[in-house]
Write an enzyme that holds these catalytic residues in place. Structure first.
Site, mmCIF file in Angstrom:
data_model
loop_
_atom_site.group_PDB
_atom_site.id
_atom_site.type_symbol
_atom_site.label_atom_id
_atom_site.label_comp_id
_atom_site.label_asym_id
_atom_site.label_seq_id
_atom_site.Cartn_x
_atom_site.Cartn_y
_atom_site.Cartn_z
ATOM 1 N N GLU A 274 -45.540 -40.511 27.244
ATOM 2 C CA GLU A 274 -46.507 -40.246 28.386
ATOM 3 C C GLU A 274 -48.038 -40.662 27.519
ATOM 4 O OE1 GLU A 274 -45.266 -36.187 29.402
ATOM 5 O OE2 GLU A 274 -46.710 -35.446 27.844
ATOM 6 N N PRO A 275 -48.246 -41.783 27.323
ATOM 7 C CA PRO A 275 -49.557 -42.035 26.633
ATOM 8 C C PRO A 275 -50.734 -42.179 27.994
ATOM 9 C CG PRO A 275 -47.952 -43.914 26.440
ATOM 10 C CD PRO A 275 -47.340 -43.080 27.169
ATOM 11 N N GLY A 276 -51.864 -41.926 27.655
ATOM 12 C CA GLY A 276 -52.680 -41.992 28.430
ATOM 13 C C GLY A 276 -54.146 -42.973 28.030
ATOM 14 N N ARG A 277 -54.582 -42.610 26.907
ATOM 15 C CA ARG A 277 -55.641 -43.220 26.318
ATOM 16 C C ARG A 277 -55.258 -44.589 25.653
ATOM 17 N NH1 ARG A 277 -59.909 -40.124 23.714
ATOM 18 N NH2 ARG A 277 -58.494 -38.359 23.619
ATOM 19 N N TYR A 317 -67.168 -33.692 23.077
ATOM 20 C CA TYR A 317 -66.468 -33.704 21.960
ATOM 21 C C TYR A 317 -67.380 -34.150 20.596
ATOM 22 C CZ TYR A 317 -63.096 -33.653 25.515
ATOM 23 O OH TYR A 317 -62.443 -33.462 26.782
ATOM 24 N N CYS A 362 -81.058 -33.473 33.058
ATOM 25 C CA CYS A 362 -82.014 -32.571 32.690
ATOM 26 C C CYS A 362 -81.303 -31.716 31.693
ATOM 27 C CB CYS A 362 -82.593 -31.509 33.695
ATOM 28 S SG CYS A 362 -83.160 -32.724 35.025
ATOM 29 N N GLU A 363 -80.814 -31.974 30.555
ATOM 30 C CA GLU A 363 -80.163 -31.356 29.325
ATOM 31 C C GLU A 363 -80.274 -32.190 28.146
ATOM 32 O OE1 GLU A 363 -76.798 -29.195 29.685
ATOM 33 O OE2 GLU A 363 -76.801 -29.233 31.772
ATOM 34 N N TYR A 391 -60.534 -41.113 30.203
ATOM 35 C CA TYR A 391 -61.477 -39.804 30.226
ATOM 36 C C TYR A 391 -62.844 -40.160 30.338
ATOM 37 C CZ TYR A 391 -56.943 -38.489 28.475
ATOM 38 O OH TYR A 391 -55.439 -38.204 28.198
#
Ligand code: LLP
Length: 441
Positions: A274-277, A317, A362-363, A391
């Protein structure tokens, strides 16, 4: 094979479309996806594991755009889902219910009911409590619930701690000792059908022996299930195969397969992955425009029109994403991530500049790159943030009341808007200036 994203004559292309043409038509920020990359990556996994004819269930959370899901469904993919919403999306896109698996530590009663009614392939069960709940719902619906036990094999995937899922301290899966106890209970619960064993130890895994180690840990458990006469069919090895975020990085899926195949064969079960990336990551870029070039005493900032609400991976991350202008006169031709990539320091040109590439939010955590050496850029130029197909859009929010970016799918020399840019009206839908109804305590 040409990479989906490549430079030709100093211009960035997605397949046969110059990305600047898309920006002119659709505006920025915009996610641009190569449909063929997605489909090719599914095939790459099928090829690498062809000895065991794997079922590839694309992890919807990585990129859940309906147009892409549809292309994947047409290519024969199944889907890995983690919510009622994701199951709904997959079905809307034309998925076969019998190729949908459903994971997640917090499945709720209404989600279990929905999944059972749709006839999914199986639930990946993550706790004893969930076993009981699925059995209860199945009994009420007078249905059989196909399940796999998700084992937490306590294997270190050697990845960022937020995306590690296979260690005993992580909330995912059931440890081997408890899983053993679950078998007795599954026997007692009439409506449960144990069909498989599931592991998923983490994401963006670059070392090719981690999955193999995890499979090794569950082989004795599979044997135990057999001895107890459970008719197991599937070994779901999870996803997690890493991709290139910088030139020349990435994994050789054939190397993963070389380590995993003998163990999968030893299990005697059908393989599911079940790969996503791996399927989506390098199938997308986020294209943004320089709004201002700002100098301070210490730094040069490229302030772009995308922000952390559009792509939050660098912020949470500290993820590295390759960034480069979409037009770079004189740049050699070549794919973006491959060994022949022209996007190297030596090709920066004499006007190279060190920038913080930041958004308007604003961060101070709102950045895409800090201290990055890039060709000198001007206001109005287009900048591509690469490896944004996984993602990216799915983790976007409306923070700062910024509408989510448009999404475009490219297929050969054609492209179409697969998600409209969100408007302010879209964003405030459901909010009220005054009460519709007032409740008393
Ligand atoms: N299966 C399960 C049960 C999962 O939890 C995940 C991802 C996958 C499959 C797919 O993993 P992949 O092949 O894409 O590595 N937001 C983070 C990644 C979170 C991954 C969550 N689970 C990021 O941006 O790096």
């Amino acid at each position: 094979m040409t990479e989906a994203f490549h430079y030709k004559g100093g211009e960035l292309f997605c397949e046969s479309v110059p990305v600047a043409a898309i920006a002119r038509k659709v505006g920025t920020p915009v996610y641009i996806y190569s449909q063929n990359h997605f489909v090719r990556q599914v095939q790459a996994i099928k090829d690498a594991f062809r000895d065991v004819q794997p079922m590839v269930c694309y992890a919807v959370k990585a990129n859940s755009n309906l147009g892409l899901l549809r292309a994947l469904a047409l290519a024969g993919a199944g889907f890995d889902t983690v919510s009622r919403g994701e199951i709904y999306r997959a079905l809307r896109a034309g998925a076969e219910p019998g190729k949908i698996v459903f994971a997640g530590v917090g499945k709720q009663e209404h989600e279990i009911e929905y999944a059972l009614e749709q006839g999914i392939l199986m639930f990946n069960v993550e706790s004893e409590s969930e076993l009981e709940l699925i059995a209860k719902v199945a009994a009420r619906l007078k249905a059989d619930a196909p399940i796999a036990l998700r084992i937490n094999p306590d294997v270190d995937p050697q990845t960022h701690k937020y995306i590690s899922t296979g260690k005993s301290e992580n909330k995912f899966g059931i440890d081997l000792a408890r899983a053993e106890q679950c078998l007795g209970r599954i026997r007692e619960l009439k409506h449960l059908r144990l069909r498989g064993v599931h592991i998923h130890i983490g994401s963006q895994i670059l070392k090719n022996d981690r999955h193999g180690e995890a499979i090794d840990r569950v082989l004795p458990f599979i044997e135990r299930c057999r001895k107890m006469d459970f008719p197991l069919e599937y070994l779901n090895v999870g996803g997690g195969y890493g991709i290139a975020y910088d030139v020349g990085q990435g994994v050789d899926i054939a190397e993963f397969a070389r380590v995993m195949l003998p163990k999968i064969k030893q299990s005697g079960l059908k393989m599911l992955s079940e790969p996503g990336r791996f399927i989506s990551g390098n199938g997308g870029v986020m294209l943004t425009q320089v709004v201002h070039v700002k100098k301070s005493a210490e730094k040069d900032f490229l302030i772009v029109d995308a922000a952390m609400n559009d792509l939050i991976r660098p912020t949470i991350y500290q993820a590295f994403h390759k960034i480069w202008p979409a037009r770079h006169p004189g740049l050699a031709d070549g794919g973006v991530m491959g060994a022949d990539s022209p996007l190297t320091d030596t090709n920066l040109g004499k006007d190279a500049q060190v920038y913080d590439v930041v958004g308007p939010v604003c961060e101070s955590g709102d950045y895409f790159a800090l201290g990055r050496k890039l060709p000198r850029m001007e206001q109005g130029e287009l900048v591509a943030v690469f490896s944004a197909g996984a993602y990216g859009a799915t983790m976007a929010s409306n923070y700062n009341t910024r509408g989510r970016a448009a999404e475009v799918i490219v297929n050969g020399s054609e492209y179409w808007v697969a998600r409209d840019r969100e408007t302010v009206e879209d964003m405030i839908r459901g909010e009220r200036l005054t009460p519709r109804e007032v409740f008393k305590a």
